[in-house]
Design a protein around this motif. Structure first.
Motif, short mmCIF file in Angstrom:
data_model
loop_
_atom_site.label_atom_id
_atom_site.label_comp_id
_atom_site.label_asym_id
_atom_site.label_seq_id
_atom_site.Cartn_x
_atom_site.Cartn_y
_atom_site.Cartn_z
N GLN A 102 -28.42 -40.01 -8.35
CA GLN A 102 -29.71 -39.39 -7.96
C GLN A 102 -29.90 -38.20 -8.80
N PRO A 103 -31.18 -37.82 -9.37
CA PRO A 103 -31.33 -36.65 -9.91
C PRO A 103 -31.42 -35.51 -9.17
N MET A 104 -31.86 -35.39 -7.81
CA MET A 104 -31.74 -33.94 -7.05
C MET A 104 -30.55 -33.67 -6.27
N TRP A 105 -29.91 -32.74 -7.14
CA TRP A 105 -28.57 -32.37 -6.71
C TRP A 105 -28.49 -30.89 -5.73
N GLY A 106 -29.40 -31.54 -4.57
CA GLY A 106 -29.30 -30.78 -3.42
C GLY A 106 -27.91 -30.29 -2.74
N TRP A 107 -27.73 -29.41 -2.13
CA TRP A 107 -26.40 -29.06 -1.37
C TRP A 107 -26.05 -30.26 -0.35
N PHE A 108 -27.05 -30.91 0.25
CA PHE A 108 -26.75 -31.77 1.18
C PHE A 108 -26.31 -33.24 0.51
N ALA A 109 -26.26 -33.31 -0.59
CA ALA A 109 -25.97 -34.45 -1.31
C ALA A 109 -24.63 -34.29 -2.03
N ALA A 110 -23.99 -32.99 -1.88
CA ALA A 110 -22.57 -32.69 -2.30
C ALA A 110 -21.68 -33.03 -1.06
N GLU A 111 -20.32 -33.22 -1.78
CA GLU A 111 -19.32 -33.79 -0.83
C GLU A 111 -19.00 -32.93 0.38
N ASP A 112 -18.97 -31.54 0.28
CA ASP A 112 -18.78 -30.73 1.23
C ASP A 112 -20.03 -29.61 1.09
N PRO A 113 -21.15 -29.66 1.81
CA PRO A 113 -22.26 -28.69 1.50
C PRO A 113 -21.71 -27.43 1.98
N PHE A 114 -20.67 -27.12 2.99
CA PHE A 114 -20.42 -25.95 3.59
C PHE A 114 -19.37 -25.37 2.93
N ALA A 115 -18.79 -25.93 1.95
CA ALA A 115 -17.84 -25.30 1.32
C ALA A 115 -18.57 -24.29 0.23
N PHE A 116 -19.62 -24.56 -0.10
CA PHE A 116 -20.45 -23.64 -0.96
C PHE A 116 -20.02 -23.36 -2.26
N ASP A 117 -19.44 -24.44 -2.85
CA ASP A 117 -18.77 -24.53 -4.09
C ASP A 117 -20.06 -24.11 -5.20
N LEU A 118 -19.71 -23.45 -6.41
CA LEU A 118 -20.86 -23.36 -7.27
C LEU A 118 -20.76 -24.34 -8.31
N GLU A 119 -20.01 -25.45 -8.17
CA GLU A 119 -20.35 -26.56 -9.06
C GLU A 119 -20.79 -27.77 -8.10
N PHE A 120 -21.71 -28.72 -8.51
CA PHE A 120 -21.97 -29.72 -7.62
C PHE A 120 -21.17 -30.92 -7.85
N LYS A 121 -20.36 -31.34 -6.75
CA LYS A 121 -19.73 -32.45 -6.74
C LYS A 121 -20.24 -33.55 -5.67
N ILE A 130 -23.73 -42.77 1.31
CA ILE A 130 -25.00 -42.60 1.23
C ILE A 130 -25.58 -41.09 1.21
N SER A 131 -24.84 -40.24 1.72
CA SER A 131 -25.28 -38.87 1.81
C SER A 131 -25.49 -38.32 0.34
N ARG A 132 -25.12 -38.84 -0.70
CA ARG A 132 -25.27 -38.56 -2.07
C ARG A 132 -26.85 -38.53 -2.44
N TYR A 133 -27.29 -39.34 -1.52
CA TYR A 133 -28.87 -39.70 -1.73
C TYR A 133 -29.85 -38.48 -0.98
N ARG A 134 -29.02 -37.59 -0.27
CA ARG A 134 -29.68 -36.69 0.69
C ARG A 134 -29.94 -35.56 -0.47
N VAL A 135 -30.81 -34.40 0.08
CA VAL A 135 -31.20 -33.25 -0.95
C VAL A 135 -30.95 -32.19 -0.32
N GLY A 136 -31.80 -31.67 0.66
CA GLY A 136 -31.48 -30.12 1.52
C GLY A 136 -31.71 -30.53 2.70
N ALA A 137 -31.93 -29.48 3.79
CA ALA A 137 -31.95 -29.64 5.23
C ALA A 137 -33.06 -30.60 5.46
N CYS A 138 -32.87 -31.22 6.47
CA CYS A 138 -34.08 -32.54 6.91
C CYS A 138 -34.86 -31.77 7.99
N PRO A 139 -36.01 -32.40 8.18
CA PRO A 139 -37.05 -31.94 9.24
C PRO A 139 -36.57 -32.61 10.58
#
Ligand code: PLP
Length: 427
Positions: free
Chosen positions: A258-277, A282-291
């Protein structure tokens, strides 16, 4: 289904025999003069949601503060998704609650078109909810206008025949994106048949379940559906603007992108890597923090539906839409109304549209007539549809009887003539 007569005593009998009758008590219903048949743009508030939200605000937010993220918030999109999965025939790890329906449609349609780079066809239909079509149009524009949106026509504006659907899908089709139950007419596709046809042509199939989830049984896995999106503020009673859900079949989750590469779609959001992996599930389809708070409100409502079971909900829904159509045939057809919904129950969702040239003013009169007249809230959908939604957990047969009797009185007495035909912003 045969109904005896149009007398209210028959409606009372049907209510007395209703297995789901006690569920009405689960909802906040404080105005005995109001019949809520909004179909179903916003479901009623479940009583248990009120306490659940109080705890979420006062305790989870007020006391636990940032610790709440590790105490359940972070997994809510998937945990709640697992519950919704049971309503739509999906595996627990195939549904994610996130963003809105339109945004999820954008993400999944983009992923589908990317996965079929040699194909340029996008198929939808003229009965679809405009937002879905706008999203597809915008996506095509964003992707360089290589694709063509082909809208399946409808001969009667109510339904679409199998052979017309089949003819629209061919070897150039990348994606078939359809709404399972049409928002205006309640026409319901045979999901298994259409999905199979799309697959035979090599296309990916994306279903919008906004008017299906919580209203009709859906079995995404049995249909081998690829992708789906759906809304939680309609028949799931999740509250105004509550977050939507998306479905990606398990074997496609790591294949599509999916095209919206937010941090919550990353393999490890809390690694704070500079490059998106991307994550591989199914988390690949998340984007950012959820309401979180908005998502909380969906949970008790979904649990109510799981308790009642979709089988019983569907059985009552069919009986109630049949009863509504029976009364409309008897009382309203002679007054110039026509049925804007399929007559066959298996081709119909959980709402009924009644069309009348004065539909808008009739719906204003239903909503705005002062007491002692009973107030009825339907939806109005242009040009002439009065849409009446059946929610088996709280709609009674007596309410259907009263509402249709009121429609009859408004037209017979020309009461609608006292109302303006000027459109309000939200109808
Ligand atoms: C209600 C509905 C939507 C709503 O989309 P939002 O992004 O939540 O506003 C989308 N598609 C269909 C078919 C709907 O019925």
């Amino acid at each position: 289904m045969d109904f005896k007569d149009t007398d209210v005593s028959h409606a009372r009998e049907l209510d007395a025999r209703d297995e789901l009758a006690s569920y009405r008590d689960e909802f906040v219903i404080d105005d005995p003069n109001l019949i809520y048949l909004d179909g179903n743009s916003l479901g009623r508030l479940p009583k248990r949601t009120v306490d659940f939200m109080r705890n979420a605000i006062e305790h989870e937010w007020g006391v636990r503060l940032i610790r709440g993220w590790n105490e359940g918030w972070i997994d809510m999109p998937t945990e709640l998704g697992a519950k919704i999965a049971r309503l739509v025939g999906a595996q627990a790890d195939e549904i994610l609650v996130t963003e809105g329906t339109s945004i999820n449609l954008f993400k999944l349609a983009a992923a589908a078109l990317k996965a079929r780079p040699d194909r340029t066809g996008v198929v939808s239909d003229v009965l679809n909810f405009p937002s879905d079509l706008y999203i597809l149009q915008g996506l095509i524009e964003l992707m360089g206008k290589k694709h063509h949106l082909n809208l399946i026509p409808s001969a009667d504006g109510i339904s679409i025949a199998d052979e017309v659907v089949d003819a629209a899908i061919d070897s150039k089709t990348a994606l078939v994106s359809l709404t399972h139950v049409a928002f205006k007419s309640a026409f319901m596709y045979d999901m298994a048949r259409v999905t199979e046809h799309a697959h035979k042509a090599g296309a990916l199939m994306l279903w919008d379940l906004s008017h299906s989830v919580g209203a009709v049984p859906v079995d995404l896995n049995a249909c081998n559906a690829d992708l789906a999106v759906g809304c939680t503020y309609k028949y799931l009673n999740g509250g105004p603007g509550s977050p939507a859900f998306l479905y990606v079949r398990r074997d496609l989750q790591a294949q599509l992108s999916q095209p919206m590469w937010g941090w919550f779609a990353a393999e490890d959001p809390f690694a704070f890597d500079l490059e998106f992996k991307p994550a591989n599930d199914i988390s690949r389809y998340r984007v950012g923090a959820c309401p979180i708070l908005a998502m909380k409100a969906v949970e008790p409502a979904v649990e109510l539906l799981l308790e009642a079971t979709m089988e019983r909900i569907r059985a009552k829904s069919v009986q109630q839409t049949e009863y509504l159509i029976f009364l409309a045939d008897q009382w309203l057809t002679p007054l110039g109304f026509i049925l804007g919904t399929p007559r066959q129950a298996e081709m119909r969702g959980s709402h009924v549209s009644l069309r009348h040239p004065e539909g808008y003013r009739i719906s204003r009169a239903l909503i705005e007539s002062p007491p002692p007249a009973v107030q009825v809230i339907p939806d109005f959908r242009p040009p002439d549809n009065i849409r009446l939604g059946i929610t088996p957990l709280y709609t009674t047969f007596c309410e259907i009887h009263q509402a249709l009797d009121r429609m009859r009185a408004i037209v017979e007495g020309k009461i609608y003539e006292q109302y303006s035909s000027e459109r309000l912003t939200v109808t």
